[in-house]
Design an enzyme around this catalytic site. Sequence first.
Site, short mmCIF file in Angstrom:
data_model
loop_
_atom_site.label_atom_id
_atom_site.label_comp_id
_atom_site.label_asym_id
_atom_site.label_seq_id
_atom_site.Cartn_x
_atom_site.Cartn_y
_atom_site.Cartn_z
N GLU A 142 0.89 -1.18 0.00
CA GLU A 142 0.00 0.00 0.00
C GLU A 142 0.92 1.23 0.00
OE1 GLU A 142 -2.27 0.58 3.61
OE2 GLU A 142 -3.64 2.02 2.67
N ASP B 228 -12.29 -0.28 1.51
CA ASP B 228 -11.34 -0.08 2.61
C ASP B 228 -12.03 0.52 3.83
OD1 ASP B 228 -8.86 -0.36 3.75
OD2 ASP B 228 -7.90 1.30 2.68
N1 ADE Z 1 -6.61 -0.06 8.74
C1 ADE Z 1 -7.72 0.48 8.25
N2 ADE Z 1 -7.52 0.90 6.99
C2 ADE Z 1 -6.23 0.61 6.68
C3 ADE Z 1 -5.41 0.78 5.54
N3 ADE Z 1 -5.85 1.36 4.42
N4 ADE Z 1 -4.13 0.37 5.60
C4 ADE Z 1 -3.66 -0.20 6.70
N5 ADE Z 1 -4.38 -0.40 7.80
C5 ADE Z 1 -5.66 0.00 7.80
ZN ZN Z 2 -7.28 -1.77 4.46
#
Ligand code: ADE
Ligand code: ZN
Length: 328
Positions: free
Chosen positions: A197, A275
């Site tokens: 990410e 998400d």
């Molecule tokens: N917890 C909630 N959303 C998240 C994300 N996008 N990346 C990592 N941890 C998370």
């Molecule tokens: Zn996430």
Amino acid sequence: MIDRIRALPKAELHLHIEGTLEPELAFELARRNGVQLPFATVEALARAYEFSDLQSFLNLYYQCMSVLRKPADFADLADAYLQRAARDGVRHVEMFFDPQAHTSRGVPLDDVVAGLREAVQAAPARHGVSAALIACFVRDRPVAEAMHTLEGLAAHLDVIKGVGLDSAEVGNPPGAFREVFAAAEQLGLRKVAHAGEEGPPAYVWEALDVLGVERVDHGIRAAEDQSLLRRLATDRVPLTVCPLSNVRLHCVESLADHPLPRLLEAGVLVTLNSDDPAYFGGYVADNYLAVARELALDLDTLAVLARNSLLASFTDLELVAEAAEQPA
Ligand code: ADE
Ligand code: ZN
């Protein structure tokens, strides 16, 4: 277009239930539980939804969770999401939750699961949606705490289908959780992890090779590594991509720059997800619509993405078979 998107049967595979806490519900639960939020009004809280990166979001996300205290709070939160998801054509949800974000502030794990269980078990009859839980370990907390959490989760394997790994990625590579994930596998749990990410492609390799994950959450930085793309495509490892989240957390500059087209071209089984929709400006159909507009994806491509989500799910649903029969 939004109606056609909603009509596509789909699964949501990357959804943090705590990230569905809308400002209105946050204030209602704060009142119900006598908890003080550090914002005077719903509008003031909503105005705080400006993030510079993942950590700046996580700070607010963990702060807002303080209103979730009783099983009924978790049940109401999950039920509101499931009702909303049904409107978007979601037929199946694999719902993340963060046990340690609650146990670390004194809320018993069994209370968290009891509330979520109630909503999840009622969802087929109430909303026409099947649902299961995936418990995420908080990667910036100690590994020993994750192992202890896993022991508590073992009492709830009827409703918890898998484990994941989330929270602050950079500086917290997945490999540290090798033993926890091995123990989870021994319990018959499915394995996923957030990787790539904000973190580098090396974290995606590690999630695959050290943790043995079956899906990668986000994984967008895999687009920087051709051999990783080949691995994901060859092994049919799905990515749960969350375009609006990536923009809001500045993982990509804009949707127009999103690597989604490159991931698809490489033959990766990509799915679209929301998400933390309360924080990122859209639920799952909004994510489909946004990429359709900004990346000029046609309805056939959106149908492939929706079908991918069913194929990538951990549930042998009739709808998965149905979807597989449809021409992609
Ligand atoms: N917890 C909630 N959303 C998240 C994300 N996008 N990346 C990592 N941890 C998370
Ligand atoms: Zn996430």
